[in-house]
Design a protein around this motif. Structure first.
Motif, short mmCIF file in Angstrom:
data_model
loop_
_atom_site.label_atom_id
_atom_site.label_comp_id
_atom_site.label_asym_id
_atom_site.label_seq_id
_atom_site.Cartn_x
_atom_site.Cartn_y
_atom_site.Cartn_z
N SER A 13 -70.66 11.25 -23.87
CA SER A 13 -69.40 11.09 -24.58
C SER A 13 -68.34 10.46 -23.68
O SER A 13 -68.27 10.77 -22.50
N GLN A 14 -67.52 9.60 -24.26
CA GLN A 14 -66.43 9.01 -23.49
C GLN A 14 -65.22 9.94 -23.47
O GLN A 14 -64.33 9.80 -22.67
N LEU A 15 -65.21 10.89 -24.40
CA LEU A 15 -64.14 11.88 -24.46
C LEU A 15 -64.68 13.19 -23.91
O LEU A 15 -65.85 13.49 -24.08
N GLY A 16 -63.82 13.98 -23.31
CA GLY A 16 -64.28 15.28 -22.82
C GLY A 16 -64.24 16.31 -23.92
O GLY A 16 -64.28 15.99 -25.10
N ALA A 17 -64.16 17.55 -23.52
CA ALA A 17 -63.93 18.68 -24.42
C ALA A 17 -65.03 18.91 -25.45
O ALA A 17 -66.17 18.48 -25.27
N ALA A 18 -64.65 19.61 -26.51
CA ALA A 18 -65.66 20.05 -27.48
C ALA A 18 -65.20 19.64 -28.87
O ALA A 18 -64.04 19.32 -29.08
N ILE A 19 -66.12 19.68 -29.82
CA ILE A 19 -65.71 19.40 -31.20
C ILE A 19 -66.16 20.55 -32.09
O ILE A 19 -67.11 21.27 -31.78
N GLY A 20 -65.45 20.69 -33.21
CA GLY A 20 -65.79 21.73 -34.18
C GLY A 20 -66.68 21.14 -35.25
O GLY A 20 -66.33 20.14 -35.86
N LEU A 21 -67.84 21.75 -35.44
CA LEU A 21 -68.75 21.24 -36.46
C LEU A 21 -68.63 22.06 -37.74
O LEU A 21 -68.61 23.29 -37.70
N THR A 22 -68.56 21.39 -38.86
CA THR A 22 -68.61 22.04 -40.18
C THR A 22 -69.74 21.36 -40.95
O THR A 22 -70.90 21.73 -40.80
N GLY A 23 -69.40 20.31 -41.71
CA GLY A 23 -70.44 19.59 -42.45
C GLY A 23 -71.50 19.00 -41.52
O GLY A 23 -72.68 18.92 -41.88
N GLY A 24 -71.08 18.61 -40.31
CA GLY A 24 -72.02 18.03 -39.35
C GLY A 24 -73.10 19.03 -38.96
O GLY A 24 -74.26 18.66 -38.75
N LEU A 25 -72.73 20.31 -38.91
CA LEU A 25 -73.71 21.33 -38.56
C LEU A 25 -74.72 21.51 -39.69
O LEU A 25 -75.92 21.66 -39.45
N ALA A 26 -74.21 21.44 -40.92
CA ALA A 26 -75.13 21.53 -42.06
C ALA A 26 -76.13 20.38 -42.00
O ALA A 26 -77.32 20.55 -42.29
N VAL A 27 -75.65 19.19 -41.60
CA VAL A 27 -76.56 18.04 -41.48
C VAL A 27 -77.61 18.30 -40.40
O VAL A 27 -78.81 18.13 -40.63
N MET A 28 -77.16 18.77 -39.24
CA MET A 28 -78.10 19.02 -38.13
C MET A 28 -79.16 20.04 -38.54
O MET A 28 -80.34 19.89 -38.26
N ARG A 29 -78.71 21.09 -39.21
CA ARG A 29 -79.65 22.13 -39.62
C ARG A 29 -80.64 21.60 -40.64
O ARG A 29 -81.81 21.91 -40.61
N SER A 30 -80.12 20.79 -41.55
CA SER A 30 -80.99 20.27 -42.60
C SER A 30 -82.01 19.29 -42.04
O SER A 30 -83.01 19.01 -42.67
N LEU A 31 -81.72 18.75 -40.87
CA LEU A 31 -82.68 17.86 -40.23
C LEU A 31 -83.71 18.65 -39.42
O LEU A 31 -84.54 18.09 -38.73
N ASP A 131 -79.55 26.56 -50.46
CA ASP A 131 -78.26 26.98 -49.90
C ASP A 131 -78.48 27.80 -48.64
O ASP A 131 -77.57 28.41 -48.14
N ASP A 132 -79.71 27.82 -48.17
CA ASP A 132 -80.00 28.67 -47.03
C ASP A 132 -79.58 28.01 -45.74
O ASP A 132 -80.27 27.18 -45.19
N GLN A 133 -78.41 28.35 -45.27
CA GLN A 133 -77.92 27.80 -44.01
C GLN A 133 -77.81 28.94 -43.00
O GLN A 133 -76.90 28.99 -42.19
N SER A 134 -78.72 29.91 -43.12
CA SER A 134 -78.57 31.09 -42.28
C SER A 134 -78.73 30.74 -40.81
O SER A 134 -79.42 29.81 -40.44
N GLY A 135 -78.09 31.51 -39.97
CA GLY A 135 -78.12 31.25 -38.53
C GLY A 135 -76.95 31.97 -37.93
O GLY A 135 -76.12 32.51 -38.66
N PRO A 136 -76.85 31.97 -36.61
CA PRO A 136 -75.81 32.77 -35.98
C PRO A 136 -74.40 32.39 -36.40
O PRO A 136 -73.51 33.20 -36.32
N SER A 137 -74.19 31.15 -36.81
CA SER A 137 -72.81 30.77 -37.09
C SER A 137 -72.54 30.69 -38.59
O SER A 137 -71.56 30.12 -39.00
N SER A 138 -73.44 31.26 -39.40
CA SER A 138 -73.26 31.05 -40.83
C SER A 138 -72.03 31.76 -41.39
O SER A 138 -71.60 31.47 -42.47
N GLU A 139 -71.46 32.72 -40.65
CA GLU A 139 -70.27 33.38 -41.19
C GLU A 139 -68.99 32.79 -40.62
O GLU A 139 -67.91 33.22 -40.95
#
Ligand SMILES: Cc1cc2nc3c(=O)[nH]c(=O)nc-3n(C[C@H](O)[C@H](O)[C@H](O)COP(=O)(O)OP(=O)(O)OC[C@H]3O[C@@H](n4cnc5c(N)ncnc54)[C@H](O)[C@@H]3O)c2cc1C
Length: 482
Positions: A13-31, A131-139
């Motif tokens: 990454s050209q930028l430091g720090a972190a990002i917050g995932l919402t829809g992107g996490l659903a995409v990653m999980r679905s992959l 709709d099963d997106q279960s995982g540690p961050s699902s809540e």
């Protein structure tokens, strides 16, 4: 095969720090990447807000007027899940495509081998339909990941048919090669790459956009600016937790207030402090503290005003003090150059697109089409949802074998797919840009009227249904209708 061309020499990454995932996490999980990504995530469950601006509107010395005006808390077992990806099950064409994806690509379930999981990345796995997106961050309302980890993970899980072209600068895009049935890009060393489609995921300075948005019938490159400064700039940094805590402990001059503030912030919590035309936020992640300081500023920082310039560090530090922000931020700023990554940057958004997102066989995706301010934390998430949508609409790579009668038919399918992708994504992406800009200006509180609105708005957002409204806002932002 896919050629992934990147002008930088590494997948980093050209930028430091972190990002917050919402829809992107659903995409990653679905992959099928849930197992890979989950260990790196910090599920965010609490958002606390404090105002540093008194009734008269003046910032008071630290500690005097800090009023906590609300906290959105998401209890461990709350009935909240990351937004499921909504696929339009009514469309028979969508169903056909999905069936084809599933026929030709294995599922990336828990028991799948590495190579199987890699293959899943080509298509949309069945879990996307459930709709099963279960995982540690699902809540949680979002999950933070450092950019470094996200890049490393995406690199590691690249499908086998993707070749990476690093350190390759695209200087020209030709959207109508071979009678319009291909597109090509030319690299700075003269190499020409030709394919069925050029996907311009090349960020806010996109070269592909200059060609796609060109009014010129020959698709000659536009030279006008594609982005505008939003009047907000700031510092965005990440500090390694254990070195910071050690530093605080060993410090000769104890700062009990800063230590108490850290102690009051649980892992997965963020605390935002509102000043006059400025906000500062601290995030407690698993292994890092992240901090952000945004301020209203007429002109964007110049290239000399980068974080390595000691005068800039001094200036930001005194601004934070003048705003009455907790001293914790000064400690974080001081610690950052040693143990973490910091950027000092102006916030830009892309100019609205006046043409379609595609031209011939070149199409835009992510920041190249709709760069937004970071106040809803949606830039990367929307880019990932775009990618999902585009993959969903495009015929599979070997479509000519079983879907399309001939090359003309394939061409027709691709054109239709590009149109459907844009229809599905463009209105939502434009709305996100507007809401994020408005949300940013409200949170910054530049005028006294803005600060009045901010107080009511943030209080409602954070206290209504213990953060229910806030979660609904993120859920809206992360929706995907294809
Ligand atoms: C301060 C800040 C905080 C943010 N926080 C969040 C957040 O919490 N959540 C979130 O979702 N988003 C956030 N974002 C936004 C997010 O970083 C972007 O929206 C996201 O990175 C866009 O992805 P992209 O792939 O479209 O473009 P980019 O990430 O910009 O990637 C573009 C790629 O194209 C390559 N490239 C560019 N030009 C060329 C060329 N000519 N030839 C070859 N390669 C080229 C580059 O090497 C790069 O790899 C934030 C942004 C900022 C500035």
């Amino acid at each position: 095969t896919v050629a992934l061309v990147k002008k930088h020499p590494a997948v980093k990454s050209q930028l430091g720090a972190a990002i917050g995932l919402t829809g992107g996490l659903a995409v990653m999980r679905s992959l099928g990447l849930a197992r890979e990504i989950d260990p790196y995530l910090t599920p965010m469950r609490s958002f606390k807000g404090s105002s540093l601006v008194g009734g008269g509107g003046a910032a008071e010395p630290e500690g005097k007027l800090t009023t906590s005006f609300g906290e959105a808390m998401i209890p461990e077992k709350a009935q909240f899940e990351l937004p499921p990806i909504l696929l339009d099950r009514r469309s028979s064409e969508s169903r056909n495509y999905l069936r084809n994806y599933e026929m030709f690509h294995d599922e990336g379930g828990a028991a799948a081998s590495d190579s199987q999981r890699r293959r899943t990345v080509h298509g949309i796995s069945r879990s996307a339909l459930s709709d099963d997106q279960s995982g540690p961050s699902s809540e949680a309302f979002m999950a933070m990941i450092t950019r470094e980890h996200l890049h490393a993970l995406l690199h590691r899980t690249l499908p086998l048919n993707v070749s990476l072209w690093l350190n390759c600068n695209v200087v020209h895009v030709e959207p109508f090669s071979y009678g319009g049935t291909s597109a090509s890009v030319t690299l700075s060393d003269g190499t020409r790459l030709t394919g069925d489609l050029v996907v311009g995921a090349d960020g806010i300075h996109s070269i592909v956009r200059r060609t796609v948005a060109s009014d010129d019938a020959d698709g000659r490159t536009l030279t006008t600016s594609q982005r505008r400064y939003t009047g907000i700039s700031g510092v965005y940094g990440l500090v390694v937790k254990h070195t910071f805590e050690l530093m605080m402990k060993c410090s000769l001059k104890k700062d009990e207030k800063a230590e108490a503030l850290l102690e009051s912030l649980p892992v997965g919590g963020l605390h935002e402090f509102e000043g006059k035309g400025a906000i500062a936020t601290v995030f407690n992640l698993k292994r890092h503290y992240m901090f952000v300081f945004f301020e209203a500023r007429e002109d964007p920082p110049t290239s000399d005003e980068n974080w390595t310039n000691p005068a800039v560090q001094e200036e930001i530090s005194s601004k934070i003090k003048a705003q009455g922000m907790p001293s914790l931020f000064e400690h974080l700023l001081r610690a950052a150059p040693d143990g973490g990554r910091v950027v000092h940057l102006g916030l830009y958004e892309s100019e609205p697109m006046r043409t379609s997102w595609s031209r011939g066989r070149a199409v835009l995706l992510g920041d190249s089409a709709h760069a937004t301010t970071p106040f809803l934390g949606q830039g990367a998430n929307q880019a990932m949802l775009d990618a999902w949508s585009l993959a969903f609409h495009l015929p599979p790579a070997n479509a000519s074998d079983y879907i399309c009668a001939d090359d003309d038919d394939l061409h027709h399918h691709i054109q239709k797919a590009l149109h459907r992708y844009e229809t599905a994504r463009s209105t939502h992406a434009t709305n996100i840009k507007s809401v994020s800009r408005m949300f940013g200006h409200i949170r910054l509180g530049i005028t006294s009227w803005d600060r009045c609105v901010r107080r009511c708005f943030m209080q409602t957002l954070l206290t209504c249904g213990r953060g229910c409204l806030f979660r609904q806002m993120l859920k809206w932002a992360s929706q995907l209708n294809v």
